[in-house]
Design a protein around this motif. Structure first.
Motif, mmCIF file in Angstrom:
data_model
loop_
_atom_site.group_PDB
_atom_site.id
_atom_site.type_symbol
_atom_site.label_atom_id
_atom_site.label_comp_id
_atom_site.label_asym_id
_atom_site.label_seq_id
_atom_site.Cartn_x
_atom_site.Cartn_y
_atom_site.Cartn_z
ATOM 1 N N ILE A 32 0.914 -1.087 -0.052
ATOM 2 C CA ILE A 32 0.114 0.047 0.015
ATOM 3 C C ILE A 32 1.004 1.353 -0.015
ATOM 4 N N SER A 33 0.839 2.048 -1.039
ATOM 5 C CA SER A 33 1.774 3.203 -1.090
ATOM 6 C C SER A 33 0.860 4.529 -0.506
ATOM 7 N N SER A 34 -0.158 4.666 -0.591
ATOM 8 C CA SER A 34 -1.018 5.904 -0.072
ATOM 9 C C SER A 34 -2.339 5.738 0.205
ATOM 10 N N LEU A 35 -3.032 6.509 1.314
ATOM 11 C CA LEU A 35 -4.451 6.566 1.484
ATOM 12 C C LEU A 35 -4.727 7.936 1.565
ATOM 13 N N SER A 36 -6.206 8.045 1.300
ATOM 14 C CA SER A 36 -6.699 9.430 1.477
ATOM 15 C C SER A 36 -8.241 9.425 1.812
ATOM 16 N N PHE A 37 -8.843 9.912 2.810
ATOM 17 C CA PHE A 37 -10.016 9.971 3.035
ATOM 18 C C PHE A 37 -10.728 11.092 2.355
ATOM 19 N N ASN A 38 -11.849 10.826 1.750
ATOM 20 C CA ASN A 38 -12.851 11.892 1.195
ATOM 21 C C ASN A 38 -13.299 12.909 2.312
ATOM 22 N N PRO A 39 -12.923 14.182 2.082
ATOM 23 C CA PRO A 39 -13.219 15.131 3.256
ATOM 24 C C PRO A 39 -14.716 15.579 3.499
ATOM 25 N N MET A 40 -15.447 15.096 2.566
ATOM 26 C CA MET A 40 -16.999 15.369 2.614
ATOM 27 C C MET A 40 -17.649 13.992 2.846
ATOM 28 N N LYS A 41 -17.258 12.894 2.516
ATOM 29 C CA LYS A 41 -17.978 11.562 2.807
ATOM 30 C C LYS A 41 -17.058 10.622 3.423
ATOM 31 N N ARG A 84 -9.806 15.993 -3.665
ATOM 32 C CA ARG A 84 -9.636 17.525 -3.712
ATOM 33 C C ARG A 84 -10.334 17.876 -2.684
ATOM 34 N N PRO A 85 -10.144 19.255 -2.055
ATOM 35 C CA PRO A 85 -10.840 19.847 -0.689
ATOM 36 C C PRO A 85 -12.162 19.569 -0.725
#
Length: 902
Positions: free
Chosen positions: A502-511, A550-551
């Motif tokens: 696993i190289s990267s993780l990111s949560f959706n800021p709105m969901k 994206r923000p």
């Protein structure tokens, strides 16, 4: 989106090598950091890195006595004359050889540099305009080996030069009849430092084997006699011819010293005699003396050793005042401020910078960067703090306004791979290769949660959801994603499905959606509300290195190993665009590379990317000295930022220098000894001197992480050189908005005099001159603020809010600007809410500015409340009678007053 970002600060690195210097007032410390210099304002607790750089690492810094000029000299002898007032380069010069030290005379009229075995005296740049700022006056020969140090007498008549041939030479700045040169011996190792006594020719010399010699001169400074003009002319005519090794023009006068002059030459001349020799207590065979500083007024001698110990002695009696250890690393530089109260120490091994007040035995400044390179960074939600993680296992938190680190967490036992803030800004999370994810509390500065996996795993990435309740980390070795609860610290789930690390993780800021990237050429979207099932799987053409939302959560960007950045719609799993960025990286060629930079660039890619605060652009960086900013809509490169011009780092040049190539290969393969220049390296068993395992290496330039500030006014990059900040706030730029032919400063002042405040504000923003805007807004009476705010067009409300946020940082009119902010938000709040995503950076910038004032004022109010309560308690104990008409100040009243102030 504006692209006028300029370099505004260097964090994470406080000292590399070279000499430390205090400014004239003694409150600011000048520290060389790589190829830049940082100014540490110790009274105001701020740090500033000047926006200028040399070509290689700085090794010498010379400050003029009035504190207005500085000479910076790099490893190859290239010099910059810098104005510390204007913070700009005035003149460039090259000494053609490595320079060992530089020193201005106390009267500021000359300066001396030492290189090879000679000392060169130049006329110092004056206040008037000059065609050539560096004019050679005299060249002094005498030592047989390289020169090491310089010191001047208080009246600038003479200077002393130490050498590696164990001798010290005293030269006259002018040709004195009884002193042209004098050679002093008495040591068995190279000279580290030499110091004149106050208003005297008496001299102290200190050698590397920790010996101090005290020399008495039979002549006072007033006893130096000018040479008659005839003798001076004869001396010049009998001087030797030019030496071909030195290329300065014009040559200037030459003075050749003799180590053993005959009796005729020493008749009626100044004579020195050694009156004492002292030895420092050495605690080991390799505890060599490495640096020293002397304060003439207080007769305080400070000496530093290779083991990190330093001594304070009072001269000339050599009375020991203190003996302390500040580090286990070699002390590379020492400096004492003008009052003699503060002592600065620089340790190049660990990048430590310390300022110690010796009388109270307390630290004024104690800073240390990451020992190894920084790997990751994150901004706090208000943009006030930055957290960094390094390969040394440390997590550091930096204040963006002061540029100081105020807390370091050392719980990790291996390299930190990722760091992030929670949405409230009071909790920091860090993932490490030691198999733990740790949560740190910024209120109590402690590690309050430690998350682990059932089987030991090395965590390579980290993400936390917008609520701050769900923590996720990706594993390098088991290809799994671990999900924990922040509240309980329990492992909630283990997500399997990826077939590579696993190289990267990111949560959706709105969901509640998590995006995970892997080397298996896929990006998976996991739905947190649907039992963590895979919502979508995006197929990429190459190994995925980094992913970012994206923000507003409506777009996903993915950087892959083939150098492509692709943009996806996460709702429909449709690709919306792509950027071919491989050629924009513009790789450099390493010294030992067998292929050209152009060929090497074909296999390179972006390893980090992030969205701008407004979501219109994306920043990307990798194993290169460039950071690229792309416009997403147009899919074009908008600007490239060159983060470093330091050629002391590897992979900076596109083409190798043919002069460094031999028939056997690159000269970079040659090992240039171990520890000889820097004193002593820790040796292998049985080795008497030096380290046989020493290898010369150059760190490679690279960008490991990029982050945009939530305020949208700056972005930061962790690089080989440290944490670089690029900001919109630095520098003056003329950036008019909707400019009209009638919008001039005179017309704005005319409108202001007619009390048409709204029109004056609009015209000022059209011209977009900050000082003019400030003048207009501060001219509005307090009782008119409500009317002006209600009549402002919607377009200018945002601009006024942005101006207020920046004005809070510098202006003293706190209540006036708070009134403006309050009225604007109350009157236009509903309209602003409809454009909340676009306005979020401005609102966060405003919040950051107000929060800082709130914290400062709340501390002051609490302190005042405590003092008043204490005074009341004392007065009641003493039985002081109050008048019956006077009402006592109660706790509730005080609290309400403090709330009003805050």
């Amino acid at each position: 989106m504006k692209f006028a970002y300029r370099f505004s600060g260097l964090l994470g690195t406080v000292y590399r090598r070279g000499n430390l210097s205090f400014t004239r007032d003694g409150s600011t410390l000048v520290s060389p950091v790589g190829n830049r210099i940082s100014l540490f304002d110790l009274k105001n607790n701020k740090c500033e890195t000047l926006p200028l750089a040399t070509r290689l690492n700085i090794v010498c810094v010379g400050l003029s006595p009035d504190g207005s000029l500085a000479i910076l000299i790099d490893e190859e002898g290239a010099a910059l004359l810098v104005s510390l007032i204007g913070k700009c380069v005035i003149h460039r010069f090259h000494f053609h050889k490595p320079v060992h030290s530089v020193s201005f005379s106390p009267d500021g009229k000359r300066f001396v540099i030492t290189k090879d075995n000679v000392a060169l005296m130049y006329h110092a740049p004056g206040k008037k305009r000059e065609f050539n700022a560096f004019v050679l006056d005299k060249t002094y020969y005498g030592p047989y080996d390289e020169t090491t140090c310089i010191d001047w007498t208080d009246d600038s008549k003479c200077f002393a030069v130490g050498s590696k041939d164990m001798s010290t030479w005293v030269f006259g700045a002018e040709r004195w009849a009884n002193l042209i040169y004098y050679s002093l011996g008495g040591h068995k190792d190279l000279i580290v430092a030499c110091f004149f006594e106050e208003n005297s020719l008496d001299l102290y010399t200190i050698s590397q084997d920790a010996a101090l010699c005290v020399w008495h001169c039979d002549t006072e400074l007033d006893g130096l006699k000018p040479m008659p003009p005839k003798d001076a002319a004869r001396e010049k005519n009998t001087a030797k011819d030019d030496d071909e090794d030195f290329l300065e023009e014009p040559k200037g006068e030459e003075i050749h010293g003799k180590a053993n002059p005959n009796e005729k030459e020493t008749r009626n001349k100044v004579k020195y005699s050694r009156v004492a020799k002292y030895f420092f207590n050495k605690e080991g065979d390799f505890n060599n003396l490495t640096s020293a500083a002397y304060h003439k007024k207080t007769h305080l001698l400070v000496t530093g050793f290779a083991s990190g110990i330093f001594h304070l002695h009072e001269l000339p009696d050599f009375n020991l005042i203190h003996s302390l250890s500040i580090s286990d690393q070699r002390i590379a530089s020492i400096s004492i401020n003008c009052t003699g109260d503060w002592i600065a120490f620089g340790c190049s091994g660990l990048g430590q910078l310390l300022v110690w007040e010796w009388q109270s035995e307390s630290y004024v400044l104690k800073q240390q960067g990451h020992f190894n390179s920084m790997v990751s960074l994150a901004y706090s939600p208000d943009g006030q703090y930055i957290v960094t993680g390094g390969e040394d296992g440390k997590v550091k938190v930096w204040n963006t306004s002061s540029s100081f680190c105020f807390v370091t967490f050392t719980e990790h036992t291996s390299g930190v791979t990722a760091v992030t803030f929670t949405s409230n800004g009071y909790v920091i999370l860090s993932a490490s290769l030691d198999g733990t994810v740790r949560a740190f509390d910024l209120h109590r500065y402690r590690n309050f949660r430690t998350f682990t996996s059932p089987r030991p795993s090395q965590f390579s990435c980290l993400a936390v959801d917008s609520s701050g309740e769900i923590v996720s980390a990706g594993s390098q070795d088991s290809f799994e994603i671990f999900i924990w609860s922040m509240q309980s610290g329990r492992l909630l789930d283990v997500l399997s499905g990826h077939e590579g690390p696993i190289s990267s993780l990111s949560f959706n800021p709105m969901k509640c959606v998590l995006a995970s990237a892997s080397w298996d050429k896929t990006v998976k979207l996991w739905d947190m509300l649907d039992s963590w099932r895979t919502k979508e799987t995006l197929i990429i053409n190459s190994d995925v290195l980094v992913v970012a939302f994206r923000p507003d959560g409506k777009e996903l960007s993915v950087a892959a190993l083939n150098g492509q950045i692709t943009f996806w719609d996460p709702e429909n799993a449709v690709q919306t665009g792509s950027i071919e960025g491989r050629h924009d990286l513009q790789m450099g060629r390493k010294e030992l590379d067998k292929i050209t930079a152009k060929q090497a660039a074909k296999g390179k890619s972006f390893t980090t990317l992030c969205y701008s605060a407004d979501g219109q652009s994306v920043l990307a960086g990798g194993l290169s000295k460039f950071v690229c900013i792309y416009n997403i809509k147009e899919q074009i490169l908008m600007k490239k930022f060159e983060i470093s011009c330091n050629y002391s780092l590897d992979a900076m040049e596109e083409y190798l220098d043919r002069r460094k190539m031999t028939e056997f290969g690159s000269m970079a393969l040659i090992d240039e000894g171990g520890g000889g220049d820097d004193g002593v390296a820790i040796p292998l068993p049985g080795v008497r001197r030096g380290d046989m395992s020493y290898r010369h290496f150059k760190p490679e330039i690279r960008v490991t992480c990029l982050q945009f500030s939530p305020t949208g006014r700056s972005w930061a990059a962790t690089t080989t050189e440290g944490l670089l900040i690029y900001s919109l706030d630095s520098g003056l730029i003329f950036d008019p908005f909707d400019l009209d032919i009638d919008v001039t400063p005179s017309n704005i002042h005319k409108t202001l005099r007619q009390k048409e405040y709204t029109m004056a504000i609009i015209m000022a923003f059209k011209l977009n001159e900050k000082k003019l805007i400030q003048e207009v807004i501060e001219a509005v009476p307090c009782n008119e603020v409500d009317v002006v705010c209600s009549s402002l067009p919607e377009l200018y409300v945002e601009k006024v809010l942005e101006f207020l946020a920046s004005a809070f940082e510098t202006s003293c009119h706190l209540e006036f600007y708070l009134t403006w902010a309050h009225k604007l938000l109350m009157l236009h709040g509903q309209k602003l809410k409809t454009r909340s995503v676009k306005l979020l950076p401005v609102i966060q910038f405003l919040q950051k500015s107000i929060q800082r004032h709130f914290e400062d004022l709340s501390k002051l109010c609490e302190w005042n409340i405590y003092n008043i309560k204490y005074a009341l308690a004392i007065s009641q104990q003493r039985g002081v009678k109050r008048l019956s008409e006077e009402t006592p100040v109660g706790e509730e009243d005080l609290d309400s007053d403090s709330d009003y102030l805050m």
